[in-house]
Each structure stands twice: as C-alpha cells, then as structure tokens.
Design a protein around this motif. Structure first.
Motif, PDB file in Angstrom:
ATOM      1  N   VAL A 260       1.050  -1.248   0.118  1.00  0.00           N
ATOM      2  CA  VAL A 260       0.004  -0.088  -0.122  1.00  0.00           C
ATOM      3  C   VAL A 260       0.801   1.393  -0.312  1.00  0.00           C
ATOM      4  N   THR A 261       0.391   2.285  -0.831  1.00  0.00           N
ATOM      5  CA  THR A 261       1.207   3.597  -0.654  1.00  0.00           C
ATOM      6  C   THR A 261       0.119   4.638  -0.481  1.00  0.00           C
ATOM      7  N   PRO A 262       0.765   5.949   0.019  1.00  0.00           N
ATOM      8  CA  PRO A 262      -0.370   7.013   0.014  1.00  0.00           C
ATOM      9  C   PRO A 262      -1.035   7.277  -1.188  1.00  0.00           C
ATOM     10  N   ASP A 263      -0.456   7.065  -2.369  1.00  0.00           N
ATOM     11  CA  ASP A 263      -1.466   7.185  -3.497  1.00  0.00           C
ATOM     12  C   ASP A 263      -2.307   6.195  -3.817  1.00  0.00           C
ATOM     13  N   ASP A 264      -2.699   5.079  -3.101  1.00  0.00           N
ATOM     14  CA  ASP A 264      -3.587   4.128  -3.345  1.00  0.00           C
ATOM     15  C   ASP A 264      -4.882   4.515  -2.800  1.00  0.00           C
ATOM     16  N   VAL A 265      -6.110   4.041  -3.545  1.00  0.00           N
ATOM     17  CA  VAL A 265      -7.609   4.008  -3.077  1.00  0.00           C
ATOM     18  C   VAL A 265      -7.871   2.494  -2.809  1.00  0.00           C
ATOM     19  N   VAL A 266      -7.991   2.181  -1.787  1.00  0.00           N
ATOM     20  CA  VAL A 266      -8.056   0.868  -1.175  1.00  0.00           C
ATOM     21  C   VAL A 266      -9.452   0.314  -1.021  1.00  0.00           C
ATOM     22  N   VAL A 267      -9.996  -0.680  -1.352  1.00  0.00           N
ATOM     23  CA  VAL A 267     -11.253  -0.961  -1.055  1.00  0.00           C
ATOM     24  C   VAL A 267     -11.004  -2.287  -0.273  1.00  0.00           C
ATOM     25  N   VAL A 268     -11.796  -2.492   0.654  1.00  0.00           N
ATOM     26  CA  VAL A 268     -11.521  -3.641   1.663  1.00  0.00           C
ATOM     27  C   VAL A 268     -12.828  -4.433   1.751  1.00  0.00           C
ATOM     28  N   THR A 269     -12.902  -5.439   1.321  1.00  0.00           N
ATOM     29  CA  THR A 269     -14.099  -6.546   1.682  1.00  0.00           C
ATOM     30  C   THR A 269     -14.255  -7.099   2.869  1.00  0.00           C
TER      31      THR A 269
ATOM     32  N   ALA B 182     -14.592  -5.810   5.660  1.00  0.00           N
ATOM     33  CA  ALA B 182     -13.865  -4.894   6.590  1.00  0.00           C
ATOM     34  C   ALA B 182     -14.121  -5.083   8.054  1.00  0.00           C
ATOM     35  N   ALA B 183     -15.188  -5.656   8.419  1.00  0.00           N
ATOM     36  CA  ALA B 183     -15.358  -5.610   9.890  1.00  0.00           C
ATOM     37  C   ALA B 183     -14.965  -7.028  10.605  1.00  0.00           C
ATOM     38  N   GLY B 184     -14.018  -7.834   9.710  1.00  0.00           N
ATOM     39  CA  GLY B 184     -13.744  -8.986  10.132  1.00  0.00           C
ATOM     40  C   GLY B 184     -12.456  -8.835  10.820  1.00  0.00           C
ATOM     41  N   GLY B 185     -11.716  -9.946  11.249  1.00  0.00           N
ATOM     42  CA  GLY B 185     -10.607 -10.115  12.060  1.00  0.00           C
ATOM     43  C   GLY B 185      -9.627  -9.270  11.022  1.00  0.00           C
ATOM     44  N   LEU B 186      -9.163  -9.712   9.716  1.00  0.00           N
ATOM     45  CA  LEU B 186      -8.368  -9.107   8.927  1.00  0.00           C
ATOM     46  C   LEU B 186      -8.623  -7.558   8.689  1.00  0.00           C
ATOM     47  N   GLY B 187     -10.076  -7.512   8.242  1.00  0.00           N
ATOM     48  CA  GLY B 187     -10.411  -6.395   7.490  1.00  0.00           C
ATOM     49  C   GLY B 187     -10.397  -5.117   8.484  1.00  0.00           C
ATOM     50  N   THR B 188     -10.344  -5.391   9.750  1.00  0.00           N
ATOM     51  CA  THR B 188     -10.234  -4.050  10.736  1.00  0.00           C
ATOM     52  C   THR B 188      -8.728  -3.735  10.694  1.00  0.00           C
ATOM     53  N   LEU B 189      -7.709  -4.612  10.602  1.00  0.00           N
ATOM     54  CA  LEU B 189      -6.351  -4.370  10.625  1.00  0.00           C
ATOM     55  C   LEU B 189      -6.307  -3.807   9.163  1.00  0.00           C
ATOM     56  N   PHE B 190      -6.644  -4.199   8.146  1.00  0.00           N
ATOM     57  CA  PHE B 190      -6.407  -3.811   6.652  1.00  0.00           C
ATOM     58  C   PHE B 190      -6.761  -2.087   6.743  1.00  0.00           C
ATOM     59  N   VAL B 191      -7.960  -1.726   7.279  1.00  0.00           N
ATOM     60  CA  VAL B 191      -8.626  -0.474   7.342  1.00  0.00           C
ATOM     61  C   VAL B 191      -7.650   0.396   8.028  1.00  0.00           C
ATOM     62  N   GLN B 192      -6.998  -0.061   9.044  1.00  0.00           N
ATOM     63  CA  GLN B 192      -6.182   0.737   9.902  1.00  0.00           C
ATOM     64  C   GLN B 192      -4.943   1.072   9.268  1.00  0.00           C
ATOM     65  N   GLU B 193      -4.419  -0.085   8.988  1.00  0.00           N
ATOM     66  CA  GLU B 193      -3.016   0.231   8.244  1.00  0.00           C
ATOM     67  C   GLU B 193      -3.212   0.945   6.958  1.00  0.00           C
ATOM     68  N   ALA B 194      -3.939   0.782   6.157  1.00  0.00           N
ATOM     69  CA  ALA B 194      -4.077   1.542   4.720  1.00  0.00           C
ATOM     70  C   ALA B 194      -4.034   3.133   5.174  1.00  0.00           C
ATOM     71  N   LEU B 195      -4.998   3.206   6.137  1.00  0.00           N
ATOM     72  CA  LEU B 195      -5.105   4.595   6.530  1.00  0.00           C
ATOM     73  C   LEU B 195      -3.773   5.094   7.100  1.00  0.00           C
ATOM     74  N   HIS B 196      -3.144   4.520   7.972  1.00  0.00           N
ATOM     75  CA  HIS B 196      -1.990   4.796   8.435  1.00  0.00           C
ATOM     76  C   HIS B 196      -0.892   5.078   7.532  1.00  0.00           C
ATOM     77  N   ASP B 197      -0.924   4.333   6.370  1.00  0.00           N
ATOM     78  CA  ASP B 197       0.005   4.407   5.305  1.00  0.00           C
ATOM     79  C   ASP B 197      -0.364   5.608   4.620  1.00  0.00           C
ATOM     80  N   GLY B 198      -1.438   6.387   4.730  1.00  0.00           N
ATOM     81  CA  GLY B 198      -1.896   7.650   4.007  1.00  0.00           C
ATOM     82  C   GLY B 198      -2.753   7.293   2.587  1.00  0.00           C
ATOM     83  N   ALA B 199      -3.322   6.083   2.463  1.00  0.00           N
ATOM     84  CA  ALA B 199      -4.070   5.762   1.393  1.00  0.00           C
ATOM     85  C   ALA B 199      -5.646   6.288   1.843  1.00  0.00           C
ATOM     86  N   ARG B 200      -6.718   6.307   0.860  1.00  0.00           N
ATOM     87  CA  ARG B 200      -8.072   6.518   0.847  1.00  0.00           C
ATOM     88  C   ARG B 200      -8.402   5.002   1.153  1.00  0.00           C
TER      89      ARG B 200
END
Length: 347
Positions: free
Chosen positions: A148-157, A159-177
């Motif tokens: 993931v890069t700050p230029d990414d726009v990330v869709v997480v399916t 997203a409320a699952g065990g993996l999804g909640t972590l993906f959402v947080q880390e993508a935001l931490h990395d600067g992505a939408r």
C-alpha cells in the motif's frame, strides 16, 4: 481438564465440552494454562469435514484450534527456566489435530511469544494477542504483498472481520484512502469507532442492494487502485469492478487485486475473484496471499512479532468477538453466519 471435541463431522452442535487427561510436555515443550483460544474460519471447514489443502482432515475425535494464549505452568526438559510463569501466546502450527480448544495445551517452546507490554506497562490482553498470532500475522504478510502507498485508493471487503479491521487501519496509517465494505449498521459503527480521523474513510453497507453505486459515489471520479478481498464470489467480483468502475475513469486504468481468502465458500477457492468484465480483467494485476500462486510466507515469526508490536503500541486497535469457552458451537455458528466483528476468541 475441560476440552472441546467433536466425534463426527457436521454442524456446530457436534462440538461438545468433555473431560480429557491433562497433556504432559516433552523435551523442548511447555504446558500452557490457556485463557484465550482463537477460532478460525478454517476450523469451521474442518468441523464440517470439508477441509482440504493446506490441512488434511483430522482423526476423530479431535480437539480443534491452533491459537492459544495463557501462562506457562510446566516446563519440559531442556526449556529455558525463564519461561516459567510467563504470559505467552502461540500458534500451534499447520496440524489438523490442533488441540487449541483445551484448558491446558502443550506447545513447543520455539513457538512461544512472550506477551509484549502496552504503554501502561501491562501485558497485551490475551485475546488481542490471539488475534495477532494468527490473524495479525496474515494481515502483516498480506499488506506486504499489497504494498500500500499514500497514492492508493483501497477497497476492503469484509472490512469488519479480523483481517479487515487491521487492513483498514494500516491503509489509513499509510496515507491511503479507504472504502470499507461491511454488512449492516452495527459493523459499520465498529469501523467508524476504530479511526480517529475519518476523513479518508468511506463506509459502505454491502447488504444494501445498491451498494456498488454507493461505493462509486464514495470514490467519485477516482477508481480504486487496490482491492483487498477475502470473500470472493459475487461480492468479490463486484468489489473488483470498482478498480475501473468510477464515473469518468479510464476503463483500462491499472489496479491491483490481492486475494487472501474465500469466505463466500466458493468451490473454486483461488479463482473466485476473477471479474466478469473483460475490460477490467485485462487491466488487472492479481496478487495472491493464499493458494498455490501466493509467494511463500517463509518464517512466520517476524510477521507475528510485528503484529504483536502493533497491537501493544496501539497502532492496531484489535477488535475481538468473545464467546465463553464452553460455547464453542455458538462461536462457530456466529462466525459462519457472519454475525461477528473482528477476531473470534473463546475466553
């Protein structure tokens, strides 16, 4: 001791609480008095008798589960005395007869992780540690695959699952939408509460019939550049269409799909994400985090340690769905019916 076993394959009700002898650690092993036990979607497949690679079906009766946290109570020969009495978490490895749904579990000392301290000086919560040993490890690995890069726009399916909640947080931490897809207002509320700055996060309820339109509205004129999908099937296909489905976007725009699971139950586990639209398929870069086309994870320990450190520091807020130990059948049913948020843990 108490343990959850099943003597046949079938619905969640085959899981029963029974008394079994206490295990005894051998050389290089320890006995852990467990207080938290991870429940994985793969556990439900094994219970139904539907498991395949990477695990064969176990010999019955069996004690499921491969993720535990607790306190080291007995040391086998050759184990460092410093482990005695320490709070730990461990993944028991790729074995069909996991043994994790038990009050006392034998673990190889080389699989132990001491629970890291949080900023207030207390050990990480055992249920949160459980989530990091398995789910967090997979999240860290999948995020490396996704890059993931700050230029990414990330869709997480999912997203409320065990993996999804972590993906959402880390993508935001990395600067992505991030466009997070979850089923129902309660799950969307969990995601909303996870982030302090919701400005780069759009929440979409995939249980609504018009959810792809809502997702495209959230995207605006910019298509998604990355889809993290562990669902597959129709939901995964519709999510993948967002890579070039935004209004005014170039239909041949580049996009990445990272496939890491098959919660939809598709029989074709590793190709369930292929979109129907040939324009999108021709533009798509597909990366796998599971299956025969995935790059090897190699040594899992660095991923586990990274996940534990993120949870202890607060970089990752860990969402858990906790169920009493004796109610393992309930935990399986709720997981299969998608009525859980975060990592499912028996406590």
């Amino acid at each position: 001791m108490d343990a959850i076993r099943h003597h046949s394959f079938g619905p969640p009700e085959v899981l029963v609480l029974e008394q079994v002898p206490d295990p005894v650690p051998g050389p290089g092993e320890v006995l852990v008095d467990a207080v938290a036990h991870g429940v994985h979607l793969l556990d439900t497949s094994i219970r139904r008798g539907e498991a395949g690679p990477p695990l064969p079906l176990p010999t019955l009766p069996t004690v499921p589960g491969r993720e535990i946290a607790g306190t080291v109570s007995v040391l086998g020969d050759g184990v460092d005395p410093a482990w005695a009495g320490r709070p730990v978490a461990a993944h028991l490895g790729p074995v069909p007869d996991g043994g994790g749904y038990a009050r006392r579990v034998v673990v190889g000392a080389d699989r132990l992780h001491a629970l890291p301290e949080t900023p207030d000086g207390t050990p990480l919560d055992p249920a949160a540690a459980i989530a990091m040993i398995g789910t967090g490890r997979m999240a860290a690995y999948t995020l490396d695959v996704a890059a993931v890069t700050p230029d990414d726009v990330v869709v997480v399916t999912g997203a409320a699952g065990g993996l999804g909640t972590l993906f959402v947080q880390e993508a935001l931490h990395d600067g992505a939408r991030v466009v997070a897809l979850a089923g129902g207002p309660a799950k969307l509320a969990v995601l909303r509460d996870l982030v302090s700055d919701p400005g780069r996060l759009a929440l979409v309820d995939y249980s609504a019939p018009d959810w792809p339109d809502a997702a495209r509205t959230a995207l605006g004129a910019t298509p998604a550049t990355l889809v993290l999908d562990g669902v597959g099937g129709p939901l995964g296909t519709a999510a993948t269409s967002l890579l070039s489905g935004a209004e005014g976007a170039d239909a041949a725009g580049a996009g990445r799909l990272v496939a890491y699971g098959w919660a939809s139950g598709s029989a074709n586990r590793y190709t369930a994400w292929a979109p129907d639209d040939e324009r999108i398929e021709s533009a798509l870069e597909v990366r796998y985090a599971v299956g025969p086309d995935a790059p090897p994870m190699g040594d899992q320990r660095p991923y586990q340690e990274r996940a534990l450190a993120h949870a202890a520091s607060g970089r990752w807020r860990v969402v858990t769905h906790r169920v009493p130990f004796a109610q393992a059948a309930r935990a399986h049913r709720e997981l299969e019916e998608r009525r859980t948020t975060g990592k499912v843990v028996l406590v």
